[in-house]
Scaffold this motif. Structure first.
Motif, PDB file in Angstrom:
ATOM      1  N   LEU A   1     -36.237 -41.875  24.947  1.00 21.94           N
ATOM      2  CA  LEU A   1     -35.367 -40.857  25.559  1.00 21.94           C
ATOM      3  C   LEU A   1     -34.321 -41.529  26.444  1.00 21.94           C
ATOM      4  CD1 LEU A   1     -34.802 -37.810  26.412  1.00 21.94           C
ATOM      5  CD2 LEU A   1     -36.342 -38.245  28.298  1.00 21.94           C
TER       6      LEU A   1
ATOM      7  N   HIS B   1     -31.055 -41.449  24.107  1.00 21.70           N
ATOM      8  CA  HIS B   1     -30.414 -40.181  24.417  1.00 21.70           C
ATOM      9  C   HIS B   1     -29.589 -40.217  25.706  1.00 21.70           C
ATOM     10  CE1 HIS B   1     -32.572 -38.890  21.059  1.00 21.70           C
ATOM     11  NE2 HIS B   1     -33.621 -38.342  21.629  1.00 21.70           N
ATOM     12  N   LEU B   2     -30.023 -41.010  26.683  1.00 21.69           N
ATOM     13  CA  LEU B   2     -29.319 -40.998  27.972  1.00 21.69           C
ATOM     14  C   LEU B   2     -28.358 -42.176  28.135  1.00 21.69           C
ATOM     15  CD1 LEU B   2     -32.251 -39.885  30.327  1.00 21.69           C
ATOM     16  CD2 LEU B   2     -30.658 -38.480  29.024  1.00 21.69           C
TER      17      LEU B   2
ATOM     18  N   ASN C   1     -22.262 -38.449  25.006  1.00 25.50           N
ATOM     19  CA  ASN C   1     -23.513 -37.716  24.842  1.00 25.50           C
ATOM     20  C   ASN C   1     -24.023 -37.973  23.434  1.00 25.50           C
ATOM     21  OD1 ASN C   1     -22.140 -35.865  23.059  1.00 25.50           O
ATOM     22  ND2 ASN C   1     -21.247 -34.967  24.903  1.00 25.50           N
ATOM     23  N   ILE C   2     -25.077 -37.302  23.090  1.00 19.88           N
ATOM     24  CA  ILE C   2     -25.719 -37.580  21.795  1.00 19.88           C
ATOM     25  C   ILE C   2     -24.795 -37.231  20.628  1.00 19.88           C
ATOM     26  CG2 ILE C   2     -26.884 -35.344  21.596  1.00 19.88           C
ATOM     27  CD1 ILE C   2     -29.338 -36.986  20.566  1.00 19.88           C
ATOM     28  N   PHE C   3     -23.854 -36.294  20.847  1.00 17.17           N
ATOM     29  CA  PHE C   3     -22.921 -35.960  19.773  1.00 17.17           C
ATOM     30  C   PHE C   3     -21.923 -37.090  19.550  1.00 17.17           C
ATOM     31  CE2 PHE C   3     -24.635 -31.935  21.050  1.00 17.17           C
ATOM     32  CZ  PHE C   3     -24.904 -31.341  19.829  1.00 17.17           C
TER      33      PHE C   3
ATOM     34  N   ALA D   1     -23.830 -39.622  17.689  1.00 16.72           N
ATOM     35  CA  ALA D   1     -24.021 -39.191  16.293  1.00 16.72           C
ATOM     36  C   ALA D   1     -22.757 -39.392  15.483  1.00 16.72           C
ATOM     37  CB  ALA D   1     -24.453 -37.729  16.260  1.00 16.72           C
TER      38      ALA D   1
ATOM     39  N   PRO E   1     -24.324 -42.677  13.461  1.00 21.51           N
ATOM     40  CA  PRO E   1     -25.375 -41.692  13.155  1.00 21.51           C
ATOM     41  C   PRO E   1     -26.746 -42.318  12.943  1.00 21.51           C
ATOM     42  CG  PRO E   1     -23.630 -41.676  11.459  1.00 21.51           C
ATOM     43  CD  PRO E   1     -23.191 -42.607  12.526  1.00 21.51           C
TER      44      PRO E   1
ATOM     45  N   ALA F   1     -28.411 -42.652  16.270  1.00 17.05           N
ATOM     46  CA  ALA F   1     -28.864 -41.344  16.763  1.00 17.05           C
ATOM     47  C   ALA F   1     -30.134 -40.903  16.033  1.00 17.05           C
ATOM     48  CB  ALA F   1     -27.758 -40.302  16.574  1.00 17.05           C
ATOM     49  N   LEU F   2     -30.165 -41.122  14.721  1.00 19.28           N
ATOM     50  CA  LEU F   2     -31.356 -40.757  13.938  1.00 19.28           C
ATOM     51  C   LEU F   2     -32.560 -41.606  14.358  1.00 19.28           C
ATOM     52  CD1 LEU F   2     -29.935 -40.287  10.335  1.00 19.28           C
ATOM     53  CD2 LEU F   2     -31.203 -38.606  11.644  1.00 19.28           C
TER      54      LEU F   2
ATOM     55  N   ILE G   1     -34.039 -40.254  17.548  1.00 19.80           N
ATOM     56  CA  ILE G   1     -34.830 -39.046  17.329  1.00 19.80           C
ATOM     57  C   ILE G   1     -36.185 -39.402  16.723  1.00 19.80           C
ATOM     58  CG2 ILE G   1     -34.974 -36.974  15.875  1.00 19.80           C
ATOM     59  CD1 ILE G   1     -31.998 -36.530  16.403  1.00 19.80           C
TER      60      ILE G   1
ATOM     61  N   ARG H   1     -38.565 -41.271  19.238  1.00 17.00           N
ATOM     62  CA  ARG H   1     -39.134 -40.372  20.248  1.00 17.00           C
ATOM     63  C   ARG H   1     -40.164 -39.448  19.602  1.00 17.00           C
ATOM     64  NH1 ARG H   1     -37.343 -35.771  23.915  1.00 17.00           N
ATOM     65  NH2 ARG H   1     -38.815 -36.070  25.610  1.00 17.00           N
ATOM     66  N   GLN H   2     -39.848 -38.992  18.395  1.00 12.16           N
ATOM     67  CA  GLN H   2     -40.809 -38.154  17.665  1.00 12.16           C
ATOM     68  C   GLN H   2     -42.130 -38.888  17.456  1.00 12.16           C
ATOM     69  OE1 GLN H   2     -38.745 -37.235  14.041  1.00 12.16           O
ATOM     70  NE2 GLN H   2     -38.718 -35.048  14.453  1.00 12.16           N
TER      71      GLN H   2
END
Lengths: 475, 159
Positions: free
Chosen positions: A108, A112-113, A130-132, A135, A139, A142-143, A146, A149-150
């Motif tokens: 995270l 993300h931060l 930011n995450i956008f 992305a 990308p 960013a993937l 995610i 963290r998942q």
């Protein structure tokens, strides 16, 4: 700008509410800086009168990011009240839970931060940082963020029943054993998680050359570093002895018993912040400044104990002949720790005892005072409880990582402001860097003041007479 | 992956903020698991984008603190599958529904319908009970969600 004060309020992409004031001298140069934490909760008081066995679940509510760390430290304090040795499998399962927590929390923080700063640069428009923005530019990164963290969250869910505020860790052990299906599911996911950690580490190292100025000015000063290490001075998150090294990397204190923290850690209250500042008592305040968390852990540890993380740690230690001082390297340390966590998870899950059904020791309270300490993602965490004969909580003290980094965060903001703030106006690059240096520490203000809220930043520029010269608010 | 993903979120310890979570409990068991998946969360994180990308329709349920009458239910179409919803908010720790849908589209190339269903709350103080107006409006909320699910399933079966 109002008078000779710069205010940044609120600080964004951190956990909690805070603001920063930058104080200028008569020449318009930054003379002092303060990182104010403007939220308050007071969990220590709220817990008084509750039965001690409720504490792990209550304390997990302090934070939605690292509830597992509070569960672990709290349960260890309760184990101490019960005066029991928990079953070996419960010990290993708690470690797995903690490693999953560190992985997801570090993911995270980094992806993300902080990755917007690292990928888009410190001068990027905050609207796109930011995450956008990530992305759009990368990308795959960013993937990966995610997915990693998942991976950590899924393990927490598989063991604890839910991702946030699981109550699986209990005084005396854990409430349920690990099932074979869940063990296999986690093991199945490890190669992918490991590959993500490896390629992110390579990506991060490839970007470092572009941040030489930040590395030299982001909290790059001598302090001590503290962390829990194993008996062989290896990296650990669950238990061990406390070790403190100085800026040159020399051991200041070793073999400290974490349960006796009050002998060597002091806390000072400042009138301008709800966040207390911890210091190493033998050196007094503020000379006893020390840092905790990923950077500190890798500075105090001689080894990780897993093959790939050990290779990376050796390389990390080569960054500086002394201890690695720049707080910018918290990011690097975080990635090495992710690698370690995934490797260590695999080791623990392949332990033949890991599916044992004996996971909890049951007892009545046998002591009226207990301390639990563990390494949370952001640093060393202490829970200290006193109970009465009925098992009701009478006194609580929590020492949280972010408080232990408070002195260093304030000094880091000052260093960045002195280097980057010119004149009486705040510009974008300066604001971004002041925020980014705080983000290196990944502060969790809800944990450290025990407050609720959103991620906000306020920066104020203050004149010698106290007049606010400029103020920026982001939310 | 189910064709319809229902995401109920909010804090059940802040009275009406937990209305969506209560609705999720009421919806459990009403649909076939391979057609409708219901998740109940404190807040929305970026990880949800992957699950959203695998659904044909996502329905977000939340309590609103707006100007409406307590218990008022509002359904908003966020995306018809042809593009990103407007105004995704930058990420802190929690994301807005539009951001989840935006990430699902950008990162996973998803084509999905998305709806936001809100119920206006009255009391967001500490506590686990809903205010009477919100409690009374729960059947209406369920009715709206049920209609949306049936609409989404009908479209999904035809596609």
């Amino acid at each position: 700008m109002k008078g000779n004060t710069i205010v940044i309020d609120p600080v964004t992409r951190i956990e909690g509410h805070s603001k920063i004031t930058l104080h200028l001298n008569d020449d318009g140069r930054v003379e002092d800086a303060r990182f104010h934490v403007t939220q308050f909760r007071g969990f220590e008081k709220l817990a008084e009168g509750r039965p001690f066995y409720e504490m792990p679940s209550l304390m997990a509510r302090i934070c939605g990011i690292c509830p597992v760390s509070h569960l672990i430290a709290s349960a260890k304090a309760c184990d101490s009240l019960l005066a029991v040795k928990i079953p070996p499998t419960a010990d290993k399962l708690r470690r797995i839970f903690g490693l999953a927590q560190v992985t997801q929390s570090h993911a995270l923080s980094l992806f993300h931060l902080s990755s917007p700063d690292l990928l888009l640069g410190m001068d990027a428009d905050p609207a796109k940082s930011n995450i956008f923005g990530v992305a759009e530019k990368n990308p795959a990164l960013a993937l990966d963020g995610i997915r990693l963290r998942q991976f950590g969250q899924k393990i927490i869910e598989q063991l604890g029943g839910k991702r946030i505020h699981p109550a699986w860790i209990v005084p005396g052990g854990v409430s349920e054993p690990l099932t074979e299906a869940n063990r296999d599911a986690i093991l199945w996911a490890i190669p992918d998680a490991l590959a993500i950690a490896e390629r992110t580490l390579e990506w991060f190292k490839s970007t470092m050359e572009g941040f030489r100025e930040e590395i030299s000015t982001f909290g790059n000063f001598p302090t001590m570093f503290m962390g829990i290490v194993k008996k062989d001075n290896g990296l650990t998150f669950y238990d061990g002895k406390l070790r403190i090294v100085d800026a040159s990397g020399h051991v200041v204190a070793d073999d400290l018993d974490p349960t006796q923290y009050f002998d060597y850690i002091g806390e000072k209250v400042e009138p301008w912040s709800y966040l207390k500042s911890s210091y190493y008592k033998p050196k007094g305040f503020p000379d006893g400044i020390y840092r905790v968390g990923p950077l500190a852990r890798l500075n105090v540890a001689d080894r990780c104990g897993t093959p790939r993380a050990d290779q990376e740690l050796a390389e990390f230690h080569e960054l500086q002949r002394t201890a690695v001082l720049s707080s910018f390297h918290y990011h690097h340390a975080r990635l090495i720790e992710i690698l370690y966590c995934i490797e260590r998870l695999e080791q623990l899950l392949n332990d033949p005892e890991i599916l044992s059904k004996h996971v909890r020791a049951v007892a009545r309270p046998n002591a009226l005072e207990g301390v639990g300490a563990a390494e949370a993602p952001r640093g060393t965490l202490f829970h200290h409880y006193k109970i009465d004969e009925q098992g009701l909580i009478r006194w609580v003290n929590l020492i949280i990582a972010t408080g232990q980094n408070n002195l260093a965060m304030n000094r880091s903001v000052l260093q960045v402001a002195k280097h980057f703030v010119q004149g009486k106006r705040l510009n974008l690059g300066m604001l971004n860097r002041v925020e980014a240096v705080i983000r290196c520490y990944d502060p969790c203000l809800s944990c450290s003041t025990h407050a609720s809220g959103q991620m906000d930043l306020q920066i104020q520029l203050v004149s010698p007479s106290g007049e606010i010269l400029d103020e920026v608010v982001r939310s | 992956m189910a064709r319809v993903l229902v995401v109920a979120y909010g804090n059940p310890l802040r009275c009406d903020d937990g209305a969506a979570r209560r609705a999720a409990e009421m919806l459990e068991g009403k649909f076939l698991p391979d057609e409708v998946e219901i998740v109940s969360l404190h807040q929305l994180g970026p990880e949800l984008a992957e699950s959203a990308s695998q659904a044909q329709c996502v329905i977000f349920i939340d309590a609103a603190a707006g100007d409406g009458q307590p218990g008022q239910v509002q359904v908003t179409r966020m995306s018809d599958g042809s593009g990103e919803p407007a105004d995704p908010r930058p990420f802190c720790h929690a994301l807005a529904p539009a951001s989840i849908v935006g990430l699902a589209i950008r990162l996973y190339g998803a084509h999905l319908q998305a709806f936001s269903v809100t119920i206006t709350g009255q009391n967001f103080d500490h506590g686990e009970s809903l205010s009477p107006a919100v409690e009374a409006a729960l059947p209406t909320l369920i009715e709206h969600i049920d209609e949306l699910i049936q609409e989404c399933l009908s479209k999904a079966r035809k596609s």
